[in-house]
Design a protein around this motif. Structure first.
Motif, PDB file in Angstrom:
ATOM      1  N   GLU A  85       0.842  -1.292  -0.009  1.00 51.27           N
ATOM      2  CA  GLU A  85       0.366  -0.112  -0.075  1.00 51.27           C
ATOM      3  C   GLU A  85       0.961   0.929   0.327  1.00 51.27           C
ATOM      4  O   GLU A  85       0.520   2.111  -0.841  1.00 51.27           O
ATOM      5  N   TRP A  86       2.159   1.232   0.408  1.00 52.86           N
ATOM      6  CA  TRP A  86       3.128   2.481   0.669  1.00 52.86           C
ATOM      7  C   TRP A  86       3.114   2.538  -0.312  1.00 52.86           C
ATOM      8  O   TRP A  86       3.762   3.866  -0.673  1.00 52.86           O
ATOM      9  N   ALA A  87       3.580   1.836  -1.852  1.00 50.21           N
ATOM     10  CA  ALA A  87       4.530   1.922  -2.392  1.00 50.21           C
ATOM     11  C   ALA A  87       3.608   2.048  -3.469  1.00 50.21           C
ATOM     12  O   ALA A  87       2.822   1.975  -4.036  1.00 50.21           O
ATOM     13  N   ASP A  88       4.942   3.475  -4.491  1.00 52.85           N
ATOM     14  CA  ASP A  88       3.981   3.818  -5.170  1.00 52.85           C
ATOM     15  C   ASP A  88       3.928   2.936  -6.921  1.00 52.85           C
ATOM     16  O   ASP A  88       2.987   2.620  -7.224  1.00 52.85           O
ATOM     17  N   ARG A 140      -4.789  -2.073  -7.955  1.00 50.55           N
ATOM     18  CA  ARG A 140      -4.303  -0.093  -7.714  1.00 50.55           C
ATOM     19  C   ARG A 140      -3.045   0.114  -7.944  1.00 50.55           C
ATOM     20  O   ARG A 140      -2.772   1.591  -8.127  1.00 50.55           O
ATOM     21  N   LYS A 141      -2.184  -0.822  -8.181  1.00 50.16           N
ATOM     22  CA  LYS A 141      -0.672  -0.204  -8.622  1.00 50.16           C
ATOM     23  C   LYS A 141      -0.421  -0.318  -9.842  1.00 50.16           C
ATOM     24  O   LYS A 141      -0.060  -1.365 -10.480  1.00 50.16           O
ATOM     25  N   ARG A 142       1.043   0.324  -9.310  1.00 50.08           N
ATOM     26  CA  ARG A 142       1.851   0.352 -11.076  1.00 50.08           C
ATOM     27  C   ARG A 142       2.655  -1.277 -11.002  1.00 50.08           C
ATOM     28  O   ARG A 142       4.059  -0.519  -9.547  1.00 50.08           O
ATOM     29  N   ILE A 143       2.663  -1.916 -11.644  1.00 51.84           N
ATOM     30  CA  ILE A 143       3.798  -3.091 -10.821  1.00 51.84           C
ATOM     31  C   ILE A 143       4.365  -3.491 -12.250  1.00 51.84           C
ATOM     32  O   ILE A 143       3.906  -4.091 -13.347  1.00 51.84           O
ATOM     33  N   ILE A 144       6.194  -3.620 -11.794  1.00 54.66           N
ATOM     34  CA  ILE A 144       6.955  -3.496 -13.312  1.00 54.66           C
ATOM     35  C   ILE A 144       8.119  -4.721 -13.264  1.00 54.66           C
ATOM     36  O   ILE A 144       8.483  -4.406 -12.588  1.00 54.66           O
ATOM     37  N   SER A 145       7.807  -5.060 -14.212  1.00 52.27           N
ATOM     38  CA  SER A 145       8.460  -5.936 -14.272  1.00 52.27           C
ATOM     39  C   SER A 145      10.197  -5.968 -14.758  1.00 52.27           C
ATOM     40  O   SER A 145       9.695  -5.479 -15.904  1.00 52.27           O
ATOM     41  N   LEU A 146      10.692  -6.021 -14.223  1.00 52.03           N
ATOM     42  CA  LEU A 146      12.038  -6.356 -15.270  1.00 52.03           C
ATOM     43  C   LEU A 146      12.652  -7.464 -16.356  1.00 52.03           C
ATOM     44  O   LEU A 146      13.391  -7.222 -16.937  1.00 52.03           O
ATOM     45  N   ASP A 147      12.181  -8.390 -15.667  1.00 48.35           N
ATOM     46  CA  ASP A 147      12.049  -9.385 -17.090  1.00 48.35           C
ATOM     47  C   ASP A 147      13.324  -9.988 -16.648  1.00 48.35           C
ATOM     48  O   ASP A 147      14.737 -10.155 -17.706  1.00 48.35           O
TER      49      ASP A 147
END
Length: 75
Positions: free
Chosen positions: A14-17, A40-47
């Motif tokens: 919840e804290w993370a942008d 609700r979060k932006r989650i980016i995979s580094l692959d």
């Protein structure tokens, strides 16, 4: 982390942008554990395959390269 002595918690999520994960399997696991927050979060995979040892030289190089690419796309 998902599987270490300091696992990801609802509070941290919840804290993370922006949340960075090593691979799509980690993204899926976050979705399974925290479905309401996940959407609700932006989650980016580094692959980057999660197969490296802690502080392994090849991993550090890959992380640095990927982070530079991502920083340029989110600015």
């Amino acid at each position: 982390g998902l599987y270490n002595e300091n696992p990801l918690t609802k509070h941290l999520l919840e804290w993370a942008d922006i949340i960075m994960v090593m691979d799509e399997e980690q993204r899926k696991e976050i979705g399974n554990r925290f479905p309401g927050i996940y959407l609700r979060k932006r989650i980016i995979s580094l692959d980057i395959p999660d197969i490296f040892a802690f502080q392994q030289k090849e991993l550090i190089g890959m992380l640095n390269k990927r982070m530079q690419e991502i920083i340029q796309t989110i600015q």
